[in-house]
Design a protein around this motif. Structure first.
Motif, PDB file in Angstrom:
ATOM      1  N   ARG A 215      74.787 -34.669  79.521  1.00  0.00           N
ATOM      2  CA  ARG A 215      75.215 -34.817  78.124  1.00  0.00           C
ATOM      3  C   ARG A 215      74.919 -36.223  77.611  1.00  0.00           C
ATOM      4  O   ARG A 215      75.216 -37.217  78.256  1.00  0.00           O
ATOM      5  N   GLY A 216      74.319 -36.270  76.419  1.00  0.00           N
ATOM      6  CA  GLY A 216      74.007 -37.546  75.794  1.00  0.00           C
ATOM      7  C   GLY A 216      72.633 -38.081  76.114  1.00  0.00           C
ATOM      8  O   GLY A 216      72.194 -39.060  75.512  1.00  0.00           O
ATOM      9  N   ALA A 217      71.916 -37.466  77.051  1.00  0.00           N
ATOM     10  CA  ALA A 217      70.570 -37.924  77.413  1.00  0.00           C
ATOM     11  C   ALA A 217      69.520 -37.083  76.695  1.00  0.00           C
ATOM     12  O   ALA A 217      69.690 -35.883  76.505  1.00  0.00           O
ATOM     13  N   ASP A 218      68.427 -37.717  76.318  1.00  0.00           N
ATOM     14  CA  ASP A 218      67.300 -37.016  75.708  1.00  0.00           C
ATOM     15  C   ASP A 218      66.175 -36.765  76.706  1.00  0.00           C
ATOM     16  O   ASP A 218      65.343 -35.883  76.498  1.00  0.00           O
ATOM     17  N   ILE A 234      63.468 -32.338  81.125  1.00  0.00           N
ATOM     18  CA  ILE A 234      63.917 -32.382  79.738  1.00  0.00           C
ATOM     19  C   ILE A 234      63.212 -33.530  79.031  1.00  0.00           C
ATOM     20  O   ILE A 234      63.314 -34.685  79.460  1.00  0.00           O
ATOM     21  N   ALA A 235      62.491 -33.230  77.973  1.00  0.00           N
ATOM     22  CA  ALA A 235      61.798 -34.245  77.179  1.00  0.00           C
ATOM     23  C   ALA A 235      62.221 -34.113  75.724  1.00  0.00           C
ATOM     24  O   ALA A 235      62.145 -33.024  75.148  1.00  0.00           O
ATOM     25  N   ASN A 236      62.707 -35.207  75.149  1.00  0.00           N
ATOM     26  CA  ASN A 236      63.198 -35.193  73.767  1.00  0.00           C
ATOM     27  C   ASN A 236      64.245 -34.108  73.547  1.00  0.00           C
ATOM     28  O   ASN A 236      64.295 -33.457  72.508  1.00  0.00           O
ATOM     29  N   GLY A 237      65.087 -33.898  74.560  1.00  0.00           N
ATOM     30  CA  GLY A 237      66.217 -32.994  74.429  1.00  0.00           C
ATOM     31  C   GLY A 237      65.928 -31.534  74.688  1.00  0.00           C
ATOM     32  O   GLY A 237      66.849 -30.716  74.641  1.00  0.00           O
ATOM     33  N   VAL A 238      64.689 -31.172  74.993  1.00  0.00           N
ATOM     34  CA  VAL A 238      64.361 -29.760  75.228  1.00  0.00           C
ATOM     35  C   VAL A 238      63.575 -29.636  76.532  1.00  0.00           C
ATOM     36  O   VAL A 238      62.870 -30.557  76.943  1.00  0.00           O
ATOM     37  N   PRO A 239      63.686 -28.483  77.216  1.00  0.00           N
ATOM     38  CA  PRO A 239      62.941 -28.304  78.471  1.00  0.00           C
ATOM     39  C   PRO A 239      61.431 -28.344  78.234  1.00  0.00           C
ATOM     40  O   PRO A 239      60.919 -27.732  77.294  1.00  0.00           O
ATOM     41  N   PHE A 240      60.739 -29.067  79.097  1.00  0.00           N
ATOM     42  CA  PHE A 240      59.277 -29.076  79.075  1.00  0.00           C
ATOM     43  C   PHE A 240      58.790 -27.919  79.930  1.00  0.00           C
ATOM     44  O   PHE A 240      59.137 -27.813  81.108  1.00  0.00           O
ATOM     45  N   ARG A 241      57.988 -27.025  79.351  1.00  0.00           N
ATOM     46  CA  ARG A 241      57.604 -25.795  80.031  1.00  0.00           C
ATOM     47  C   ARG A 241      56.145 -25.758  80.466  1.00  0.00           C
ATOM     48  O   ARG A 241      55.806 -25.025  81.392  1.00  0.00           O
ATOM     49  N   GLY A 242      55.294 -26.504  79.812  1.00  0.00           N
ATOM     50  CA  GLY A 242      53.886 -26.430  80.144  1.00  0.00           C
ATOM     51  C   GLY A 242      53.212 -25.237  79.491  1.00  0.00           C
ATOM     52  O   GLY A 242      53.817 -24.505  78.697  1.00  0.00           O
ATOM     53  N   ALA A 243      51.941 -25.026  79.832  1.00  0.00           N
ATOM     54  CA  ALA A 243      51.146 -23.999  79.161  1.00  0.00           C
ATOM     55  C   ALA A 243      51.621 -22.591  79.460  1.00  0.00           C
ATOM     56  O   ALA A 243      51.544 -21.702  78.594  1.00  0.00           O
ATOM     57  N   ILE A 328      61.686 -38.229  94.162  1.00  0.00           N
ATOM     58  CA  ILE A 328      62.350 -38.631  92.918  1.00  0.00           C
ATOM     59  C   ILE A 328      61.611 -39.799  92.275  1.00  0.00           C
ATOM     60  O   ILE A 328      61.498 -39.879  91.039  1.00  0.00           O
ATOM     61  N   ALA A 329      61.090 -40.711  93.090  1.00  0.00           N
ATOM     62  CA  ALA A 329      60.288 -41.806  92.539  1.00  0.00           C
ATOM     63  C   ALA A 329      59.077 -41.276  91.773  1.00  0.00           C
ATOM     64  O   ALA A 329      58.696 -41.828  90.723  1.00  0.00           O
ATOM     65  N   ASP A 330      58.465 -40.196  92.285  1.00  0.00           N
ATOM     66  CA  ASP A 330      57.355 -39.582  91.546  1.00  0.00           C
ATOM     67  C   ASP A 330      57.828 -39.090  90.172  1.00  0.00           C
ATOM     68  O   ASP A 330      57.113 -39.231  89.173  1.00  0.00           O
ATOM     69  N   LEU A 331      59.018 -38.481  90.127  1.00  0.00           N
ATOM     70  CA  LEU A 331      59.559 -38.032  88.841  1.00  0.00           C
ATOM     71  C   LEU A 331      59.777 -39.211  87.899  1.00  0.00           C
ATOM     72  O   LEU A 331      59.494 -39.125  86.693  1.00  0.00           O
ATOM     73  N   VAL A 332      60.285 -40.304  88.437  1.00  0.00           N
ATOM     74  CA  VAL A 332      60.502 -41.501  87.619  1.00  0.00           C
ATOM     75  C   VAL A 332      59.189 -42.004  87.057  1.00  0.00           C
ATOM     76  O   VAL A 332      59.061 -42.307  85.856  1.00  0.00           O
ATOM     77  N   ASN A 333      58.174 -42.096  87.907  1.00  0.00           N
ATOM     78  CA  ASN A 333      56.884 -42.630  87.471  1.00  0.00           C
ATOM     79  C   ASN A 333      56.171 -41.700  86.498  1.00  0.00           C
ATOM     80  O   ASN A 333      55.476 -42.145  85.577  1.00  0.00           O
ATOM     81  N   LEU A 334      56.327 -40.378  86.685  1.00  0.00           N
ATOM     82  CA  LEU A 334      55.632 -39.410  85.835  1.00  0.00           C
ATOM     83  C   LEU A 334      56.318 -39.199  84.489  1.00  0.00           C
ATOM     84  O   LEU A 334      55.660 -39.099  83.450  1.00  0.00           O
ATOM     85  N   PHE A 335      57.663 -39.108  84.493  1.00  0.00           N
ATOM     86  CA  PHE A 335      58.383 -38.648  83.304  1.00  0.00           C
ATOM     87  C   PHE A 335      59.289 -39.691  82.671  1.00  0.00           C
ATOM     88  O   PHE A 335      59.789 -39.464  81.570  1.00  0.00           O
TER      89      PHE A 335
END
Length: 409
Positions: A215-218, A234-243, A328-335
């Motif tokens: 809650r409170g994170a975008d 979650i990117a800009n408050g909505v799930p990122f789904r891809g193609a 998790i570091a990969d997630l940090v670096n990617l997203f």
């Protein structure tokens, strides 16, 4: 031209209803004046729309508060009994069906073991439909008041044509042997209730973002650890789904080229090292795939207990934390998320013991600046969060529509 104007008015009305309903839903009891300050809608619009929502039974008055020098302000809230939601978690050892009121208070639930049938599709469908019938019967809930059935499944979900009322939903779940399973059509044969299906990690993610640690994170990543591993980005408050809606298959990113065999058929996946099934196999020395998933919780608990006196158990947990931290570091670096949230029954069991080591490993492997902006936390909604998240699927549709009841098909 007149038809186009009528449509525009209808869209504006629906948008205003949705805006006010969402504000009331997520912020709780609120006055009309506070709604005006929060939404920017005019007093006249708020009065008209709230009047409609009260007349529809979706919103109700809930007491009053004194105002400075004027009449008391009437407080409003969403009416919990104005609709009901069903959430289904097709898990690793059972199918869980929960019935919720509109505020996601659980009213009844059925936990049905998969037993020797495993994830046989016809068996899973029977368990879903049986559980649905039982929770409705137990509570005496009228089917016409059910806003929909949300189902969280392992795998990638093709939604198909929205106009097909769920018939086109297809699931690809290689870890449970599902290859193009027409789950929507199979469920439709047994119920005419509105149907929504999504990946279990994504339903967990939506639940934690709406009501839990997100809650409170975008920008966040919600990770699900059970027998396997998944994630919701979650990117800009909505799930990122891809193609093709397959984004978030984090458990099948590679941590060791040519490494351990994963349930998906590839080698070296993260899941093959940190998933509950893999950890129990490695600790017990079982052959890949031979461990009963029903024993995994007991196996992980035994591993944690043994770590206090057994160097091999302690080393396995240290290695697990290192793999998780690096991933998790990969997630940090990617997203570049604000938060990374660890959930799922295995994540919540292991997390309190491994979190400091996971954070240390993530800090060592991630880029320094984005890691400094990220927190790594445990989920707040417990091991049944996928069921709650599945129930948010019809809830989201209800809020987006401004509180319009769906039509049975």
């Amino acid at each position: 031209m007149s038809e186009r104007s009528v449509q525009t008015v209808r869209d504006l009305r629906r948008s205003s209803r949705s805006t006010l309903l969402r504000r009331l839903y997520f912020e709780g009891r609120t006055s009309r004046q506070q709604l005006g300050h929060a939404t920017g809608l005019s007093a006249g619009s708020i009065s008209n729309v709230i009047g409609e929502l009260i007349a529809d039974g979706v919103v109700e008055e809930a007491g009053s508060v004194d105002s400075a020098g004027g009449r008391p302000r009437i407080l409003l809230q969403v009416n919990p009994g104005s609709g009901y939601l069903v959430g289904v978690d097709v898990g690793e050892t059972q199918v869980r069906v929960g019935l919720f009121d509109l505020t996601l208070t659980e009213l009844a639930a059925r936990d049905q073991p998969l037993s020797d049938h495993g994830h046989d599709v016809d068996h899973v469908v029977r368990l879903i439909l049986t559980g649905l019938a039982e929770v409705l019967a137990e509570t005496g809930t009228d089917r016409a008041s059910v806003l929909g059935v949300g189902v969280g499944v392992p795998g990638i979900v093709e939604q198909g044509d929205p106009a097909a009322n769920g018939h086109g939903i297809v699931v690809h779940g290689p870890t449970v042997g599902w290859d193009g399973v027409p789950l929507g059509r199979l469920l439709r044969a047994g119920t005419d209730l509105p149907l929504y299906v999504d990946n279990g990690a994504k339903t967990l993610g939506q639940a934690e973002m709406w009501f839990g640690a997100g809650r409170g994170a975008d920008h966040a990543v919600v990770a699900l650890f059970g027998s396997g591993v998944g994630a919701c980005v979650i990117a800009n408050g909505v799930p990122f789904r891809g193609a093709t809606s397959s984004a978030g298959e984090w458990g099948h990113t590679k941590v060791h080229v040519g490494g351990r065999l994963c349930r998906c058929g590839a080698r070296g996946c993260l899941e093959a090292y940190v998933g509950a099934e893999a950890l129990v196999e490695r600790w017990g020395g079982a052959a890949a795939g031979s461990t009963s998933s029903a024993d995994e919780k007991a196996g992980l608990a035994a591993l944690l207990a043994a770590a206090d006196h057994d160097p091999a158990a302690a080393e396995l947990l240290r290695e697990t934390a290192d793999y998780l931290g690096a991933a998790i570091a990969d997630l940090v670096n990617l997203f570049n998320p604000e938060r990374i949230i660890i959930g799922g029954w295995a994540g919540l069991l292991l997390g309190p013991h491994l979190l400091p080591a996971i954070r240390e490993s993530a800090a060592a492997h991630a880029l320094r600046f984005p890691y400094a902006q990220t927190s790594i936390e445990l989920g707040l909604l417990g091991p049944d969060a996928v069921t709650v998240g599945a129930a948010t699927l019809p809830l989201a549709r209800f809020l987006d529509s401004g509180g319009e009841a769906p039509q049975l098909t």
